[in-house]
Design a protein around this motif. Sequence first.
Motif, PDB file in Angstrom:
ATOM      1  N   PRO A   1       0.889  -1.226   0.048  1.00 13.32           N
ATOM      2  CA  PRO A   1      -0.052  -0.181  -0.025  1.00 13.32           C
ATOM      3  C   PRO A   1       0.862   1.510  -0.179  1.00 13.32           C
ATOM      4  CG  PRO A   1      -0.634  -1.553   1.780  1.00 13.32           C
ATOM      5  CD  PRO A   1       0.688  -1.789   1.268  1.00 13.32           C
ATOM      6  N   LEU A   2       0.539   2.331  -0.988  1.00 13.53           N
ATOM      7  CA  LEU A   2       1.232   3.766  -0.728  1.00 13.53           C
ATOM      8  C   LEU A   2       0.043   4.427  -0.087  1.00 13.53           C
ATOM      9  CD1 LEU A   2       2.592   3.692  -4.452  1.00 13.53           C
ATOM     10  CD2 LEU A   2       3.680   2.730  -2.292  1.00 13.53           C
ATOM     11  N   THR A   3      -0.002   5.847  -0.477  1.00 14.82           N
ATOM     12  CA  THR A   3      -1.078   6.512  -0.103  1.00 14.82           C
ATOM     13  C   THR A   3      -2.270   6.550  -0.755  1.00 14.82           C
ATOM     14  OG1 THR A   3      -0.166   8.317  -1.252  1.00 14.82           O
ATOM     15  CG2 THR A   3       0.523   8.345   1.074  1.00 14.82           C
ATOM     16  N   PRO A   4      -3.531   6.234  -0.240  1.00 21.83           N
ATOM     17  CA  PRO A   4      -4.825   5.877  -1.369  1.00 21.83           C
ATOM     18  C   PRO A   4      -4.718   7.164  -2.319  1.00 21.83           C
ATOM     19  CG  PRO A   4      -5.161   5.696   1.246  1.00 21.83           C
ATOM     20  CD  PRO A   4      -3.718   6.324   1.086  1.00 21.83           C
ATOM     21  N   PRO A   5      -5.290   6.684  -3.295  1.00 20.89           N
ATOM     22  CA  PRO A   5      -5.563   5.386  -3.873  1.00 20.89           C
ATOM     23  C   PRO A   5      -4.462   4.427  -4.391  1.00 20.89           C
ATOM     24  CG  PRO A   5      -5.938   6.965  -5.601  1.00 20.89           C
ATOM     25  CD  PRO A   5      -5.220   7.683  -4.539  1.00 20.89           C
ATOM     26  N   TYR A   6      -3.207   4.957  -4.196  1.00 23.10           N
ATOM     27  CA  TYR A   6      -2.010   4.325  -4.898  1.00 23.10           C
ATOM     28  C   TYR A   6      -1.451   2.864  -4.002  1.00 23.10           C
ATOM     29  CZ  TYR A   6      -2.000   8.737  -7.036  1.00 23.10           C
ATOM     30  OH  TYR A   6      -2.502  10.078  -7.819  1.00 23.10           O
ATOM     31  N   LEU A   7      -1.325   1.966  -4.924  1.00 19.68           N
ATOM     32  CA  LEU A   7      -0.495   0.568  -4.439  1.00 19.68           C
ATOM     33  C   LEU A   7       0.122  -0.112  -5.551  1.00 19.68           C
ATOM     34  CD1 LEU A   7      -2.238  -2.059  -5.583  1.00 19.68           C
ATOM     35  CD2 LEU A   7      -3.954  -1.475  -4.070  1.00 19.68           C
TER      36      LEU A   7
ATOM     37  N   GLU B   1      -1.288   0.634  -9.362  1.00 20.63           N
ATOM     38  CA  GLU B   1      -2.548   0.762  -9.294  1.00 20.63           C
ATOM     39  C   GLU B   1      -2.988   2.162  -8.758  1.00 20.63           C
ATOM     40  OE1 GLU B   1      -4.760  -2.481  -7.978  1.00 20.63           O
ATOM     41  OE2 GLU B   1      -3.811  -4.031  -8.924  1.00 20.63           O
ATOM     42  N   GLY B   2      -3.948   2.795  -9.136  1.00 20.75           N
ATOM     43  CA  GLY B   2      -4.564   3.745  -8.733  1.00 20.75           C
ATOM     44  C   GLY B   2      -4.277   5.344  -9.464  1.00 20.75           C
ATOM     45  N   LEU B   3      -3.569   5.043 -10.731  1.00 21.98           N
ATOM     46  CA  LEU B   3      -3.443   6.249 -11.559  1.00 21.98           C
ATOM     47  C   LEU B   3      -4.610   6.682 -11.909  1.00 21.98           C
ATOM     48  CD1 LEU B   3      -0.527   5.240 -11.122  1.00 21.98           C
ATOM     49  CD2 LEU B   3      -0.170   5.980 -13.456  1.00 21.98           C
ATOM     50  N   LYS B   4      -4.917   8.010 -12.164  1.00 18.12           N
ATOM     51  CA  LYS B   4      -6.212   8.568 -12.839  1.00 18.12           C
ATOM     52  C   LYS B   4      -6.560   8.161 -14.084  1.00 18.12           C
ATOM     53  CE  LYS B   4      -5.642  12.811  -9.863  1.00 18.12           C
ATOM     54  NZ  LYS B   4      -5.600  14.264  -9.876  1.00 18.12           N
ATOM     55  N   ASP B   5      -5.520   8.017 -15.089  1.00 20.16           N
ATOM     56  CA  ASP B   5      -5.909   7.742 -16.301  1.00 20.16           C
ATOM     57  C   ASP B   5      -5.324   6.196 -16.541  1.00 20.16           C
ATOM     58  OD1 ASP B   5      -5.616   7.277 -19.352  1.00 20.16           O
ATOM     59  OD2 ASP B   5      -5.259   9.542 -19.483  1.00 20.16           O
ATOM     60  N   GLU B   6      -6.633   5.475 -16.792  1.00 22.84           N
ATOM     61  CA  GLU B   6      -6.472   3.955 -16.999  1.00 22.84           C
ATOM     62  C   GLU B   6      -5.348   3.627 -18.197  1.00 22.84           C
ATOM     63  OE1 GLU B   6      -9.756   1.601 -17.026  1.00 22.84           O
ATOM     64  OE2 GLU B   6     -10.506   2.338 -14.888  1.00 22.84           O
ATOM     65  N   THR B   7      -5.273   4.525 -19.307  1.00 21.63           N
ATOM     66  CA  THR B   7      -4.514   4.166 -20.530  1.00 21.63           C
ATOM     67  C   THR B   7      -3.023   4.686 -19.859  1.00 21.63           C
ATOM     68  OG1 THR B   7      -6.189   4.804 -21.686  1.00 21.63           O
ATOM     69  CG2 THR B   7      -4.147   5.026 -22.732  1.00 21.63           C
ATOM     70  N   VAL B   8      -2.730   5.496 -19.383  1.00 24.67           N
ATOM     71  CA  VAL B   8      -1.733   5.933 -18.659  1.00 24.67           C
ATOM     72  C   VAL B   8      -1.069   4.839 -17.738  1.00 24.67           C
ATOM     73  CG1 VAL B   8      -0.201   7.484 -17.468  1.00 24.67           C
ATOM     74  CG2 VAL B   8      -1.612   8.159 -19.165  1.00 24.67           C
ATOM     75  N   GLN B   9      -1.976   4.521 -17.057  1.00 29.53           N
ATOM     76  CA  GLN B   9      -1.535   3.020 -15.993  1.00 29.53           C
ATOM     77  C   GLN B   9      -1.093   1.794 -16.816  1.00 29.53           C
ATOM     78  OE1 GLN B   9      -3.759   2.889 -12.249  1.00 29.53           O
ATOM     79  NE2 GLN B   9      -4.303   0.690 -13.149  1.00 29.53           N
ATOM     80  N   ARG B  10      -1.932   1.507 -18.001  1.00 35.80           N
ATOM     81  CA  ARG B  10      -1.691   0.583 -18.475  1.00 35.80           C
ATOM     82  C   ARG B  10      -0.161   0.670 -19.183  1.00 35.80           C
ATOM     83  NH1 ARG B  10      -7.078   0.266 -20.002  1.00 35.80           N
ATOM     84  NH2 ARG B  10      -6.565   1.281 -21.812  1.00 35.80           N
TER      85      ARG B  10
ATOM     86  N   ILE C   1      11.562   5.362 -12.053  1.00 34.09           N
ATOM     87  CA  ILE C   1      11.270   6.685 -11.048  1.00 34.09           C
ATOM     88  C   ILE C   1      10.101   7.279 -11.820  1.00 34.09           C
ATOM     89  CG2 ILE C   1      12.171   8.552 -10.110  1.00 34.09           C
ATOM     90  CD1 ILE C   1      14.923   7.572 -10.404  1.00 34.09           C
ATOM     91  N   LEU C   2       8.820   7.119 -11.041  1.00 34.46           N
ATOM     92  CA  LEU C   2       7.613   7.343 -11.442  1.00 34.46           C
ATOM     93  C   LEU C   2       6.720   8.471 -10.757  1.00 34.46           C
ATOM     94  CD1 LEU C   2       4.924   6.398 -13.215  1.00 34.46           C
ATOM     95  CD2 LEU C   2       4.820   4.780 -11.570  1.00 34.46           C
ATOM     96  N   ASN C   3       5.960   9.184 -11.601  1.00 36.53           N
ATOM     97  CA  ASN C   3       5.317  10.285 -10.842  1.00 36.53           C
ATOM     98  C   ASN C   3       3.743   9.699 -10.732  1.00 36.53           C
ATOM     99  OD1 ASN C   3       3.348  12.480 -10.337  1.00 36.53           O
ATOM    100  ND2 ASN C   3       4.845  14.006 -11.099  1.00 36.53           N
ATOM    101  N   LEU C   4       3.214   9.598  -9.669  1.00 41.99           N
ATOM    102  CA  LEU C   4       1.983   8.718  -9.461  1.00 41.99           C
ATOM    103  C   LEU C   4       0.712   9.692  -9.953  1.00 41.99           C
ATOM    104  CD1 LEU C   4       2.602   7.006  -6.097  1.00 41.99           C
ATOM    105  CD2 LEU C   4       2.516   6.086  -8.160  1.00 41.99           C
ATOM    106  N   GLU C   5       0.968  11.015 -10.271  1.00 40.33           N
ATOM    107  CA  GLU C   5      -0.101  11.751 -10.465  1.00 40.33           C
ATOM    108  C   GLU C   5      -0.218  11.735 -12.026  1.00 40.33           C
ATOM    109  OE1 GLU C   5      -1.571  15.468  -8.327  1.00 40.33           O
ATOM    110  OE2 GLU C   5       0.164  16.038  -9.575  1.00 40.33           O
TER     111      GLU C   5
END
Length: 834
Positions: free
Chosen positions: A631-637, A657-666, A729-733
């Motif tokens: 777990p990271l800070t919600p909603p990220y993990l 998981e938890g990125l706002k844009d599902e396409t970017v997350q994939r 090295i990733l920006n979760l936002e």
Amino acid sequence: MPVDEMQVTSLVSGFLPQGAELMTIEKPAAHTAIYSADLTGDGIPEIAAVYRLNGEMYLLVLTYRNGVWQKAATVKGTGYGLTLLSSAPVLRAGLNNLLVGWQIGSIWSKLSVYEWTPEGLKDAAPADTSYSYIEAEDMPGLAGRDGKAEVAFWIHDTGEAYRVRVLRWSHGAFVPAPDVYPYYFPRVVRYYEAMTRQHPDYTFYWYYLADAQYRAGLPEAALISVRKALSFPNPYPSREKLLELRLNILNGLGRSPQAQMPALFPASLKTTSGLKWGYIDPEGRLVIRPAYEDAADFQQNGLAVVGRDGKYGLIDRWAHFVVPPVYNSIHPFSERRAVVIDNEGFKLIDEKGKILTRRAYPFIANMANGRAVFYVTEGGSGDTGTSRYGYLDAQGREVIPAHYEEANDFSGGRAVVKIRDGDYALIAPDGRKLASYPYAYVGPHGDGLLAFQQTSGGKYGYINERGKVVIAPSFTVGLPFHDGRAAVSTSEDYKWTYGVIDKAGRYVIKPAYNDIRDLGEKRFALGRAINPEQPFLGSVYAIADWNGAQLSDFLYDEVSDFKNGLASVAEAEQTYFIDRSGKPAPGYPRVEGSGTLTLERGGLIKAYTDRRLAYLNRDGKVIWRQNTVIPLTPPYLVREGKYKPNRDYLVYYPQVEGLKDETVQRTVNDRLKEWSQVKPVPGDVKLDYSYSGDFQVAFFKDKLLELELTGYKYPFGAAHGMPSKTYAILNLENGRMYALKDLFKAGSDYVRILSDIVGRQIKEDPQYAYVFPDSYKGIKPDQPFYVTENALHLYFFPYEIGPYAAGFPTFTIPFARIGAIIDREGEFWKAFHA
């Protein structure tokens, strides 16, 4: 801001709904349910209050922002009254949590532990967390206080007797905190001493007194109390429970050396600070919190080796450091002595951590038969010096001087040493020469026979301890005898042909196998080459008895030694126990994956399969397993994925998981799989190499997540494999992955500046003396790197500028040193310096 109780009450009242009334807490003295504490970590206290409205209770929290008070949260409570409104850093060190006790019965309250989150107040305590009386305090262990509060729950039983549990929050749950028992339980002892004086004929007070004394570390007093509890006609809670407590107390007094070993087992967890280790009990509860970088099994003396901050120490069952973490490594104890290594070299310590050796040595072996081999280097160091071997006694004294060219461990009061070329000897523990052997090589003895070579590079045979040739040289390999058997080989090339002979030199198992292993308990593993033309690819094993009779087919990819009639084997995709018949042992589970099983104390089964640790009971039920979600800070993990297309190819890779844009997350997760070497691999072909990959969270702050992806490729038959390491090295936002250039201002000559800094470190810092001369030419624009909160770290791959043994040469550059070129308004920097 308000400065007294009247002003605070007036302030809070202004935020109450119409018709609401502030609650009162009756004990220890009646007072209004208003409390002030810094809950957000910004140094400005918040104000919490509890009020009743229309028969319901509510928690109100006010914050002070921009010079005014404002309502920050309102949470509906439970029960009908209030017994606690306080704060303590329960969930994490240094940050207060709001503690609220909602009264749900005449002597029962439900505890809420509120955490301040971006979404508001969240109650972390499980719904069934109840108590009769409670204390929260940062309780000291042997190493002192750690900035995090433990909680003592007093839970009513009968009369005025309470069951006391001291717990701490660890990875989402309250778990026992035995390391602070010696601090807290003396309070409990004093309470029950008073109760037994008032009511000497109440058996339940004597039971709870004995239990508290035991937990407080007072076993002698506890033994007297438990005897008193057993003296009653109807002992409480039962005679069986009291006898169990009595046995535990006796074990604590040292009456049963075997039972002194704690029933605790190392357990690993993936966290936002990397892999951490703690210890579980036989029920799978974490009783020593995961605070270590490494953790070994508890040994027979009740001590365990653990790693912290890159160093190793020894803890006892209460997580007290008996030996502080100051060593580079600590070997397991042997004959109550352990070899430790620090920056000076090898040393010998006792079970209290006392250093016994008068000096540090380049090498010390484990103690055996009261002696430990050591060597010193003369005429230089490393490859340029000459090593001479001698022996230390259990007090660390050099009882046999270092004048041998080679030396073996003592066994049965004898050891084989090499005096010079063509001159070996058998010596006694005082160094007396018992026999001389004028041969090119003489190996360690076993069963009274020693393998030898008459000439350098010649065949092996066996002599007895007097030096008489018993088995003529005829083998290309001759291993030591054990219980009248020795494995030998007759191969003249790289295709091994192992067999087994008896002490007369007769073949018990004819030489026809790629490998033969002595498994103990008079059983062999016979290895048949997977590919006879490439025997270095490995073997598949069958089990044979001591006379060579084959007990199983060639089924097993891995076989462990036998212990108490059981051996662990792995075949295909399962690992399980076999008995001495070579067949699956009835009554034991099969575990998915390849690896090993060990039977622990109390019947618990430790499973290390597919490079992951778990514990099971005899029925196969998993009581503990390493987590697969970080777990990271919600909603990220970060979720762990597994890729095992082939028995020799295994990768654990991260998925965010938890990125706002599902396409970017994939897109991010596809790249993480690619960087982790998740790629097409044939499943039905024997590879000529093995590959393993894993990951951990190396750094996490604000919106910046840094994942370390590691791998190791080993070509079968090679001297060693090649490790790899990559940082994502990733920006979760927004899902952006950063390169080195993103840290610096546009147009800055960061390559030259960083190159100069690294060059000076190589030149001036002795720790980089291993760097190959003239190999460093500066860094590349896309130099591999990672960041921590206050520094940039640049690294190189093995062989790039240094030897393989140097690993990944890494250079740390504090941000303060390169502040002029850092883009502090850039997205990369702001991602972890919000």
